[in-house]
Design a protein around this motif. Structure first.
Motif, short mmCIF file in Angstrom:
data_model
loop_
_atom_site.label_atom_id
_atom_site.label_comp_id
_atom_site.label_asym_id
_atom_site.label_seq_id
_atom_site.Cartn_x
_atom_site.Cartn_y
_atom_site.Cartn_z
N PRO A 149 0.84 -1.22 0.00
CA PRO A 149 0.00 0.00 0.00
C PRO A 149 0.86 1.26 0.00
N SER A 150 0.46 2.24 -0.80
CA SER A 150 1.25 3.47 -0.95
C SER A 150 1.52 4.14 0.38
N TRP A 151 0.52 4.14 1.27
CA TRP A 151 0.67 4.89 2.52
C TRP A 151 1.75 4.31 3.42
N ARG A 152 2.08 3.04 3.28
CA ARG A 152 3.07 2.41 4.16
C ARG A 152 4.51 2.78 3.82
N LYS A 153 4.78 3.11 2.58
CA LYS A 153 6.16 3.14 2.10
C LYS A 153 7.03 4.18 2.80
N TRP A 154 6.43 5.25 3.26
CA TRP A 154 7.20 6.33 3.89
C TRP A 154 7.15 6.28 5.41
N HIS A 155 6.46 5.28 5.97
CA HIS A 155 6.28 5.23 7.42
C HIS A 155 7.39 4.43 8.08
N THR A 164 17.05 15.04 4.04
CA THR A 164 18.05 15.66 3.17
C THR A 164 17.33 16.32 2.00
N ARG A 165 18.06 17.07 1.23
CA ARG A 165 17.46 17.70 0.05
C ARG A 165 16.99 16.64 -0.95
N LYS A 166 17.75 15.59 -1.08
CA LYS A 166 17.38 14.51 -1.99
C LYS A 166 16.08 13.84 -1.55
N THR A 167 15.98 13.51 -0.25
CA THR A 167 14.77 12.84 0.21
C THR A 167 13.58 13.79 0.21
N LEU A 168 13.84 15.09 0.35
CA LEU A 168 12.74 16.06 0.25
C LEU A 168 12.14 16.04 -1.16
N VAL A 169 12.99 16.01 -2.17
CA VAL A 169 12.51 15.95 -3.55
C VAL A 169 11.70 14.67 -3.77
N GLU A 170 12.20 13.55 -3.25
CA GLU A 170 11.49 12.27 -3.40
C GLU A 170 10.14 12.31 -2.68
N PHE A 171 10.11 12.89 -1.50
CA PHE A 171 8.87 13.01 -0.73
C PHE A 171 7.87 13.88 -1.48
N HIS A 172 8.34 15.01 -1.97
CA HIS A 172 7.44 15.91 -2.70
C HIS A 172 6.89 15.24 -3.95
N THR A 173 7.75 14.54 -4.66
CA THR A 173 7.33 13.85 -5.88
C THR A 173 6.23 12.84 -5.59
N ALA A 174 6.38 12.08 -4.50
CA ALA A 174 5.39 11.06 -4.15
C ALA A 174 4.05 11.66 -3.76
N HIS A 175 4.04 12.90 -3.28
CA HIS A 175 2.81 13.52 -2.79
C HIS A 175 2.19 14.51 -3.79
N LYS A 176 2.76 14.62 -4.98
CA LYS A 176 2.30 15.65 -5.91
C LYS A 176 0.81 15.59 -6.19
N LEU A 177 0.30 14.44 -6.58
CA LEU A 177 -1.12 14.36 -6.95
C LEU A 177 -2.03 14.56 -5.74
N LEU A 178 -1.61 14.08 -4.59
CA LEU A 178 -2.39 14.28 -3.38
C LEU A 178 -2.51 15.77 -3.07
N LEU A 179 -1.41 16.49 -3.19
CA LEU A 179 -1.41 17.92 -2.94
C LEU A 179 -2.29 18.66 -3.94
N ARG A 180 -2.26 18.24 -5.19
CA ARG A 180 -3.08 18.90 -6.22
C ARG A 180 -4.57 18.70 -5.94
N ALA A 181 -4.93 17.57 -5.35
CA ALA A 181 -6.34 17.33 -5.03
C ALA A 181 -6.82 18.24 -3.91
N HIS A 182 -5.88 18.75 -3.11
CA HIS A 182 -6.26 19.63 -2.00
C HIS A 182 -6.23 21.10 -2.40
N ASN A 183 -5.16 21.50 -3.10
CA ASN A 183 -5.06 22.92 -3.45
C ASN A 183 -3.99 23.10 -4.52
N GLU A 184 -4.40 23.46 -5.70
CA GLU A 184 -3.46 23.60 -6.82
C GLU A 184 -2.43 24.69 -6.56
#
Length: 331
Positions: free
Chosen positions: A9-15, A194-214
């Motif tokens: 499940p997607s939600w588990r991967k970052w926990h 780190t900056r690298k993991t921040l980019v990865e985190f942001h990338t994984a959440h892009k569509l979720l964030l767009r559903a809340h506020n473009e």
């Protein structure tokens, strides 16, 4: 040989292994701490969310030394903020409650909570529309409980909600989704942000964030893209504040529909005409309110993983919280 392993499940991967921990008004768990010696046990919190969250129970009124049972307390109009008064005795409890709240917040922040559920209408814990009494006349419902006010002022990135508002499916889904997002962020920080993991985190959440506020999604993109001349501390702090502010917006059917079509765009070269028509029909059925969000999401997720669309497989949007909670079955 084809890989037949079901995807995690997607939600588990970052926990990480740290439990998801929420503060909660003690009476909502069934503790008999109310002024009349009763409780306000909430079934959803205890029987459903209790399977996924660890609770940190708090009763400010007991903690400042008020007994059980006890005379009721109320907010009374004053400037610049209402006072907390016990009408039977005339005692002003404002300074005691404020001092306690500040001290308690130091303790709670050390617990690294992922959210907080407050008792609605409480002069200590209500987050909105708490009665404020003036000199004669009907009370106005524009107050905030003193403990709740300090909590939200001191901890603006913490997801906070009242148990009564959780009866609204949209508010319920937004709050719990936000809690899981915060836990993923906290897990990332604990592992070493780190900056690298921040980019990865942001990338994984892009569509979720767009559903809340473009607009919030675009601001976060600019924060990440413009990180070159910014210190790590300022970068991470700016991202965290904007991330949680964006998630505080309710995801709407219109924005969900746009995101669903965006997902479908990644599948256009692998679906046959029937599959494309079926997907469009379900997205339109959702837009028109004929089916809940879980219906088109389930179909699109199936195609994403069947055809191994790597970018979409990493999107938290496809499964941001446990399916057992059935939150998207009702929105």
């Amino acid at each position: 040989m084809k890989n037949t392993t079901l995807p995690e499940p997607s939600w588990r991967k970052w926990h990480d292994d740290v439990p998801i921990r929420l503060g909660v008004s003690s009476c909502l768990l069934g503790a008999k701490v109310r002024f009349d010696g009763g409780h306000k046990r909430d079934r959803f919190l205890n029987d459903v969310l209790g399977e996924w969250f660890d609770w940190v129970a708090v009763c400010p009124e007991i903690d400042i030394g008020l007994g059980i049972p006890r005379p009721s307390i109320r907010l009374v109009h004053d400037q610049p903020l209402p006072r907390l008064i016990q009408p039977v005795t005339g005692e002003d409890l404002t300074e005691r409650m404020e001092a306690y709240s500040q001290e308690k917040l130091d303790e709670l922040q050390a617990c690294d909570l992922d959210g907080y559920i407050l008792k609605r209408a409480s002069p200590s814990c209500g987050m909105e529309r708490v009665k404020v009494f003036g000199k004669g006349g009907s009370p106005t419902k524009n107050g905030v409980g003193i403990f709740a006010r300090v909590l939200m002022e001191r901890w603006p990135t913490l997801p906070v909600e009242e148990e009564g508002r959780l009866n609204d499916p949209v508010l319920r889904e937004r709050f719990i989704e936000h809690v899981f997002c915060r836990h993923r962020w906290s897990s990332l920080v604990r592992r070493g942000l780190t900056r690298k993991t921040l980019v990865e985190f942001h990338t994984a959440h892009k569509l979720l964030l767009r559903a809340h506020n473009e607009a919030g999604y675009r601001r976060l993109g600019r924060i990440v893209a413009g990180a070159g001349g910014v210190s790590d501390h300022d970068l991470f702090s700016s991202y965290e504040a904007e991330f949680h502010d964006t998630l505080n917006n309710n995801a709407t059917a219109k924005r969900h529909t746009n995101v669903l079509y965006h997902v479908l765009g990644y599948l256009k070269n692998v679906l046959d005409p029937f599959e494309k028509t079926e997907a469009v029909q379900l997205i339109e059925d959702y837009r028109l309110g004929l089916v809940p969000l879980v219906v088109p999401i389930t179909l699109l997720r199936h195609h994403v993983f069947k055809h191994r669309i790597e970018y979409m497989m990493g999107q938290i949007y496809l499964e941001p919280h446990p399916r057992e909670l059935m939150l998207r079955n009702r929105v």
